[in-house]
Design an enzyme around this catalytic site. Structure first.
Site, mmCIF file in Angstrom:
data_model
loop_
_atom_site.group_PDB
_atom_site.id
_atom_site.type_symbol
_atom_site.label_atom_id
_atom_site.label_comp_id
_atom_site.label_asym_id
_atom_site.label_seq_id
_atom_site.Cartn_x
_atom_site.Cartn_y
_atom_site.Cartn_z
ATOM 1 C CG ASP A 262 -1.959 1.079 1.235
ATOM 2 O OD1 ASP A 262 -2.942 1.052 0.478
ATOM 3 O OD2 ASP A 262 -1.756 2.012 2.035
ATOM 4 C CG HIS B 143 -5.504 -2.863 -0.665
ATOM 5 N ND1 HIS B 143 -4.696 -2.409 -1.694
ATOM 6 C CD2 HIS B 143 -5.127 -2.147 0.432
ATOM 7 C CE1 HIS B 143 -3.895 -1.452 -1.245
ATOM 8 N NE2 HIS B 143 -4.137 -1.283 0.041
#
Length: 318
Positions: free
Chosen positions: A102, A297
């Site tokens: 991320d 994610h």
């Protein structure tokens, strides 16, 4: 916080980072994203140590017990990459492998570019390295969102707005956000576009039960940490997207020559397919490149065994 590690506060001069360390051997630094912590790498530490690596996992500035400067500008990529470089120098073991997830991904890519002598290999989960945008990123985001919606990074630009929403119920926000961009959420519970005039918090769905990769004890680690610190530090990273673009203009090339690693999920909304398609031209020594079907994610938490196998395969090539 991470089993099998030693916690220390690393004094880097301008900031202090809470760092979790384990093992002996060549150094690997693991960088977390938002809204996460060093704890997000809890499944990777023991396999890396067993494979002969010295592992550093910091809570980056603005997170956990690490310094959280008040100024928004203190969270640009120059400062964040500088923290990683300082950690590597402090370790004294020569160049390190740097892997980010991320927001940790652009920090890893930027550290490799800004401090090439300190980074022997680099990689990322979820967020690919991308060529420099032709215009300031916020301009492009606003154009892409159109007149009826607000892109979430643009929404985060107003200090205090998103913080108030997230901090009103820390557990509900974290669980909803983790769920809504995971691989487990059904289509109707995925993260939704934010209508102009709407709220970020309404774009996520709080599930009735936890996903299988997140236990109640795991979630509580995050809840306790962000209940203590709030979300201002992490959100300030987003408030530097234009500044990051401006301050990286001096880097001569988008190409990163070090051995590289990239893994993302097939259901990850951050995967950026156009950038992924261009990765081989920007990472000429891309040694591991995988898209995990059905993964969302939170790559290293959702699919720890697969990520560990791929990471160890990459490290074995160095």
């Amino acid at each position: 916080m991470i089993p099998g590690t030693t916690r220390r506060l690393a004094d880097l001069g301008s900031v202090t980072l809470e760092c979790f360390e384990a093992g002996e051997g060549p150094l690997i630094v693991l960088l977390h994203g938002f809204p996460e912590l060093a704890f997000s790498w809890r499944h990777q530490v023991a396999p890396l140590v067993a494979a002969g690596w010295r592992v550093f996992v910091p809570n980056q500035r603005g997170y956990g017990a690490s310094s959280a400067p008040a100024e928004v500008e203190a969270y640009d990529l120059e400062a964040l990459a500088g923290d990683v470089a300082a950690l590597i120098r402090q370790a004294g073991d020569g160049p390190a492998v740097v892997i980010g997830h991320d927001w940790g991904a652009p920090v890893a890519w930027h550290t490799a570019r800004r401090y090439p002598g300190l980074v022997r290999a680099v990689g990322a989960l979820s967020v690919p390295h991308a060529a420099r945008a032709p215009r300031p990123p916020l301009e492009l985001m606003r154009a892409a969102a159109g007149p009826d919606h607000v892109y979430y990074i643009d929404y985060f630009q107003q200090p205090g707005l998103a913080e108030a929403e997230m901090e009103a119920d820390v557990r509900a926000f974290l669980l909803g956000f983790f769920w809504s961009i995971s691989g487990d959420a059904p289509r109707e519970e995925r993260f939704r576009p934010i209508p102009r005039g709407g709220r970020f918090i309404d774009a996520i769905t709080v599930p009735s039960k936890l996903p299988p990769w997140l236990s109640e004890a795991d979630l509580q680690v995050y809840v306790d940490a962000f209940s203590a610190t709030g979300f201002r530090g992490g959100l300030n990273w987003y408030r530097n997207v234009n500044r990051n673009w401006q301050r990286s203009a001096d880097l001569a090339s988008d190409v990163i020559p070090q051995p590289a690693f990239f893994v993302t999920g097939g259901r990850d909304p951050a995967r950026n397919p156009p950038a992924i398609e261009r990765l081989p031209s920007l990472l000429p020594d891309l040694r591991v490149f995988e898209i995990l079907p059905g993964c969302g994610h939170w790559t290293q938490q959702e699919r720890p065994a697969e990520v560990n196998d791929l990471l160890l395969r990459f490290l074995a090539t160095l």
